[in-house]
Design an enzyme around this catalytic site. Sequence first.
Site, mmCIF file in Angstrom:
data_model
loop_
_atom_site.group_PDB
_atom_site.id
_atom_site.type_symbol
_atom_site.label_atom_id
_atom_site.label_comp_id
_atom_site.label_asym_id
_atom_site.label_seq_id
_atom_site.Cartn_x
_atom_site.Cartn_y
_atom_site.Cartn_z
ATOM 1 N N ASP A 432 -9.410 2.810 6.922
ATOM 2 C CA ASP A 432 -9.627 1.920 5.778
ATOM 3 C C ASP A 432 -10.260 0.605 6.222
ATOM 4 O OD1 ASP A 432 -9.554 1.160 3.132
ATOM 5 O OD2 ASP A 432 -7.430 1.630 2.860
ATOM 6 N N ASP A 491 -10.973 4.115 -5.121
ATOM 7 C CA ASP A 491 -9.524 3.976 -5.178
ATOM 8 C C ASP A 491 -8.946 4.421 -6.516
ATOM 9 O OD1 ASP A 491 -8.815 3.212 -2.650
ATOM 10 O OD2 ASP A 491 -8.714 1.072 -3.074
#
Length: 685
Positions: A432, A491
């Site tokens: 990430d 997301d």
Amino acid sequence: MFHLRAAGTSLVLDARGAAAFIVHWGPDLGDCDIAADLFIPAVPPSSIDVPLRLSLLPSVLEGWTGRPAMDGAGFRLTEAKLQDQTIFVRSTSIDGLQEVFTELGMSVQGVLRLRHRLVNRGDAELIIPGLDALLPIPAEASELLDFTGLWSHERQPQRAPLRHGVWSRESRHGRPGHDDAFLMIAGEPGFGFRRGRVWATHLAWSGDKRIWAERSALGCNVLGAGELLAPGEIRLAPGESYETPWLIAAFSDAGLDGLSDRLHPWIRSAASLRLPRPVVLNTWEAVYFNHDLPTLQRLADAAAEAGVERFVLDDGWFTGRRDDKRALGDWYVDPAVWPDGLHPLISHVHERGMEFGLWVEPEMISPDSALAAAHPDWILGARPVPGVAAAADVEPTWRWQRVLDLTKAYDYLLERLTALLTEYPIAFLKWDHNRDLLTPGAAHRQTRALYRLLATLKESFPHVEIESCASGGARIDLGILPLVDRFWTSDTNDPLDRQSIQRWTGILIPPEYLGGHLGAGTAHVTGRTSALGFRLATALFGSAGIEWNLTTASPAERAGIAAWIAEHKRLRPLLHSGRVVRADTPDPAQLLHGVIAQDRSHAVFALVTVGTPAAALPPPIRFPGLDPDRHYTVRPIGTPPRYMQDAPPPWTTAGSVTLPGRFLTEAGLPSPLLTPEQALLLELS
């Protein structure tokens, strides 16, 4: 004259004079001897006294008054040669202090690649202001499509006419960003997925960049791109060189799907992606930071029962990480939560027949972490400033974190990740990157260090797959693609948002790279509630997964999920190798997309309603891309959607219908009346 040809595309380069001029890029010109003078234009009044053409390194010294390849420099052709479908050109600056080596190649799929390498031939330091690649486009390419967006709403299309001047999209995030232009597409007005000639460029780079289109009153139109450099960011000592990112370009005479028809096979031909892509369960929206072994074991049991093949432990496993405000950089398994390490959980996952994956965010650091206390100088941008109490106050935190300078922390990160991958049988890293850099002049070295770190890990642990996640889909580009195996597309798992995001991301990226997960009934990001069938159909087509606490799902939901996973496994050889097609539907509330086998023997389509249809009777379902001379049997599959109709079209009640491909493409089938936010899956064989 050099002529590159492949898959209906030609590029012609005239290298006879003082510069190498690109005189054609677009439709195939055929197998013929081309007289270079045929491309020389007229000389208009009140202009330079030689024909104006686009060179590989255009500058004002050539009479080029548009955006140049490099500010303040003019170059002359030194050498040009053709080898294996690649043109190599050497140019020297007029003062002899700089030399540029250009590669210009075309793949068998018709994908064009262009990059420069500049060498400092002087005896003093050279500061590079930027070095860009430009390609000509014809006057009829007068409508632009590129993309913008924000967190959880990436790659939203925007269209506009190409007027006189420069339309420039710049990224200063230290990563492409949620508003990344992604592709700059110029085409004939009104081009769509299945119609119109289009020219497209993409910069294969994961740092700051600019990509633009320019139309000149002098009659020259271009697409260009390059790394966006801060003043003084690239300084070359004598003999040192700077290499630009690749500019990736494609032409299509069949709309946006024609671009995918070139780009997807080209990406697949260069990849060593493991197939089939495993079905994933990621723990983030299931448990968030609430890690404990019994809970995660129960979740793993439910995942295995459903048919999941890879179990990924997300954020919260390392020392002191109880929320998102602390501990980034302290990459040690937290003994308070995991007294026996991750071994008990991994053993349980393996006993259930699944691989184990782990979330990491190596490029970031929490200001209150042990690493920050030990090495405050490793925080990117940390420096004393008069009147500022602490170096950490120089720039704002973002999600309560700062950026770790990879050039300083490289050895530490390599040691920590190597230790984790050595101690634990980890098959997958969700990598990430949750914030922008905000440090001037750092993007280039940070991006290069990232590429080096990823490449080293891939070489040492070739069995470990890596996912590029950047607070969702903020780092999806062809620069990082050779170093990763999956992209986290966004997301948001809200299927309504995902329909658009996946549709547009898929122009460039093949579906097997794009993570698409089944979320809970009420989406974590939007709070919108969606039917299970709509969520399942949306997540079917990419690299499929789940982001939901299955232990809270009802028995009926779990049975439906298990059936969906089985269907995905049956179809994924097609979904992850076929041609992606998207129909130009007249009603924007109704979408149709699908995947067709390369031999056109098999296909899966989704008819999707993303809003209220404009008419009581929507247009027929016309299936693009089929073989007109074959017969196809069409049958519904998956979870039935919700309808609002007094009587269905008769063909839907028969279970299946067999018709010629020509009929299905040109006439189509009457559409059943789906309510908004529903999807009907249809298999054609």
